[in-house]
Design an enzyme around this catalytic site. Structure first.
Site, PDB file in Angstrom:
ATOM      1  N   LYS A  74       0.897  -1.466   0.033  1.00  0.00           N
ATOM      2  CA  LYS A  74       0.207  -0.164   0.200  1.00  0.00           C
ATOM      3  C   LYS A  74       0.862   1.516  -0.055  1.00  0.00           C
ATOM      4  O   LYS A  74       0.462   1.818  -0.446  1.00  0.00           O
ATOM      5  CB  LYS A  74      -0.610   0.383   1.608  1.00  0.00           C
ATOM      6  N   TYR A 199      -5.875  -4.886  -6.818  1.00  0.00           N
ATOM      7  CA  TYR A 199      -5.626  -4.769  -5.110  1.00  0.00           C
ATOM      8  C   TYR A 199      -4.991  -6.210  -5.167  1.00  0.00           C
ATOM      9  O   TYR A 199      -4.261  -5.984  -4.234  1.00  0.00           O
ATOM     10  CB  TYR A 199      -6.963  -3.983  -4.647  1.00  0.00           C
ATOM     11  N   TYR A 251      -0.458  -0.532  11.976  1.00  0.00           N
ATOM     12  CA  TYR A 251      -1.954  -0.752  12.223  1.00  0.00           C
ATOM     13  C   TYR A 251      -2.164   0.546  13.486  1.00  0.00           C
ATOM     14  O   TYR A 251      -1.915   1.428  13.810  1.00  0.00           O
ATOM     15  CB  TYR A 251      -2.395  -2.068  12.448  1.00  0.00           C
ATOM     16  N   VAL A 269      -0.048  -8.618   6.999  1.00  0.00           N
ATOM     17  CA  VAL A 269      -0.597  -9.531   6.969  1.00  0.00           C
ATOM     18  C   VAL A 269       0.158 -11.257   6.948  1.00  0.00           C
ATOM     19  O   VAL A 269      -0.219 -11.621   7.787  1.00  0.00           O
ATOM     20  CB  VAL A 269      -1.916  -9.913   6.679  1.00  0.00           C
TER      21      VAL A 269
HETATM   22  N1  GLU Z   1      -4.613  -8.449   1.580  1.00  0.00           N
HETATM   23  C1  GLU Z   1      -4.626  -8.084   2.565  1.00  0.00           C
HETATM   24  C2  GLU Z   1      -6.160  -7.006   2.846  1.00  0.00           C
HETATM   25  O1  GLU Z   1      -6.475  -6.525   2.083  1.00  0.00           O
HETATM   26  C3  GLU Z   1      -3.646  -7.085   3.171  1.00  0.00           C
HETATM   27  C4  GLU Z   1      -3.931  -6.289   4.723  1.00  0.00           C
HETATM   28  C5  GLU Z   1      -2.928  -6.169   5.395  1.00  0.00           C
HETATM   29  O2  GLU Z   1      -1.638  -6.851   5.075  1.00  0.00           O
HETATM   30  O3  GLU Z   1      -2.884  -5.350   6.598  1.00  0.00           O
HETATM   31  O4  GLU Z   1      -6.763  -8.225   3.743  1.00  0.00           O
END
Ligand code: GLU
Length: 315
Positions: A74, A199, A251, A269
Site C-alpha cells: 500500500k 488490489y 495498524y 498480514v
Molecule cells: N490483502 C490483505 C487484505 O486486504 C492485506 C491486509 C494487510 O496486510 O493488512 O486483507
C-alpha cells in the site's frame, strides 16, 4: 559508531543472538488464516536484512523465506498513485488521519461524512488509491505496479504469487463490501471486481526480506536509487509515504511502535515489516506469527530492541 558500514559489522555479529531471543515471541502470535493460503507460512520463522547505501548489509535468520507483501504494497501503490495523479487528486478521495479501527473496517465510511477513507494504508483507502493507478485495463495497471515495484527492488524480477492471489480473490468478501460502499459513497468508480483484482494482485507480490530492505532503502534515500543514482520517486511523495508509515503503518500499534522504535514502518498480514532509518538504512523483516494488533510479534520485538540499542529513533 559513525558509519553505517561499522554499524552493520557490529550488527552482523550481534543479530543472530538477538534474533533467536526475539523468535521466542512468535509463540504468542498466530499466523493469519483469513486468507487461507497465508496459513501455510512457517509459524516460528524470523528473518531480517539490513542494507546501506553502499551495499553493505547485515542479516540473520530465515532470510531466504518468500512471502507476499500484503499491506506493505500500500505504501508503494500510494506513491505510484501520487506520481500518476498528484497530491490534490489523491487527497480528494482519501484522508490523512489514523482511524483507530481495524485495517479492514468500514465503520467510519458510514459514520463520518464525507464517506471517504481515513487514510491510504487501511483497506478502504488502499482500494481507492489502487483505482487511481493509471492504465487502460486491470492487467495494464497490475503490470505498471509490478514494474514500479521491481525498479524499487533494484531490478529483482518480483512476481505475483498466484496461489495467494486466488485465495484472496475467493475469500475477500469483506474487501468486496468495502468497495461497494465506496462506490455508493461516490469515491470509487468503475467495476469493483476490476479494482479488487488489481488490489489483490499487488498484495500478492512475493518478496524476501532482502527485497523489502532494498525497497526501503529507496525511501531512506528520499526517492533516489543509491546504486544507480537515478531518481525513482519525487522527494515530496517519499515524505508523504514516510509520514503515513509513522502515523498508520503499524495498524493500531502505530503510536506504540513510534514511541518504542521511532522509525517509519509498514507491516502486512503475511508478517512482513518494511522499515528504514532515514538517510541511511533499508530494513526488511519477516515473522509470520502476528500479535493481537496484526503485526509480526517476533519482528516487532526485534525491531524495537534494535532501534533502542542502535539509537535509531528519529525522535
Ligand atoms: N490483502 C490483505 C487484505 O486486504 C492485506 C491486509 C494487510 O496486510 O493488512 O486483507
Amino acid at each position: 559508531m559513525n558509519t553505517t558500514a561499522e554499524q552493520l559489522r557490529v550488527l552482523d555479529a550481534l543479530l543472530p543472538e538477538w534474533l533467536e531471543d526475539s523468535r521466542k515471541e512468535a509463540a504468542f502470535g498466530e499466523v493469519a488464516s483469513y486468507i487461507p493460503e497465508l496459513s501455510k507460512a512457517p509459524h516460528s520463522a524470523l528473518g531480517i536484512h539490513i542494507l546501506d547505501k553502499n551495499g553493505s548489509s547485515a542479516s540473520a535468520g530465515d532470510c531466504s523465506l518468500s512471502f507476499t507483501l500484503q499491506s506493505i504494497s500500500k505504501v508503494f501503490t500510494l506513491i505510484l498513485a501520487l506520481m500518476d495523479n498528484g497530491e490534490e487528486e489523491v487527497f480528494r478521495r482519501v484522508g490523512m488521519e489514523p482511524t483507530g479501527d481495524n485495517f479492514n473496517s468500514m465503520l467510519k465510511l458510514e459514520l463520518v461524512r464525507p464517506g471517504i477513507p481515513f487514510n491510504p494504508l487501511i483497506n478502504a483507502g488502499a482500494i481507492t488509491v489502487t483505482s487511481l493507478i493509471r492504465g487502460d485495463s486491470p492487467a495494464e495497471k497490475s503490470k505498471r505496479i509490478l514494474q514500479f515495484f521491481r525498479s524499487l527492488a533494484g531490478g529483482v524480477e518480483l512476481q505475483v504469487n498466484e496461489d495467494v492471489y486466488r485465495s484472496e480473490l475467493e475469500t475477500g468478501n469483506l474487501n468486496r463490501s468495502i468497495a461497494y460502499l465506496l462506490v455508493e459513497n461516490g469515491v470509487l468508480g468503475g467495476s469493483v471486481e476490476d479494482v479488487l483484482s488489481v488490489y489483490f494482485r499487488h498484495c500478492s507480490i512475493e518478496c524476501t526480506c532482502r527485497d523489502l530492505a532494498r525497497m526501503a532503502l529507496v525511501l531512506a534515500s528520499d526517492g533516489i536509487d543509491p546504486f544507480s543514482g537515478g531518481r525513482l520517486i519525487p522527494r515530496r511523495y517519499v515524505q508523504v509515504a514516510k509520514t503515513f508509515m509513522i502515523t498508520c503503518g503499524m495498524y493500531n500499534a502505530s503510536g506504540e511502535f513510534a514511541i518504542k522504535a521511532g522509525l517509519p514502518a509498514k507491516s502486512g498480514v503475511s508478517g512482513g515489516i518494511l522499515t528504514l532509518v532515514p538517510g541511511s538504512l533499508g530494513i526488511g523483516v519477516i515473522g509470520p506469527a502476528l500479535n493481537a494488533k496484526g503485526n509480526s510479534s517476533a519482528g516487532v520485538h526485534l525491531l524495537e530492541r534494535l532501534s533502542r540499542k542502535m539509537d535509531w529513533s528519529l525522535f
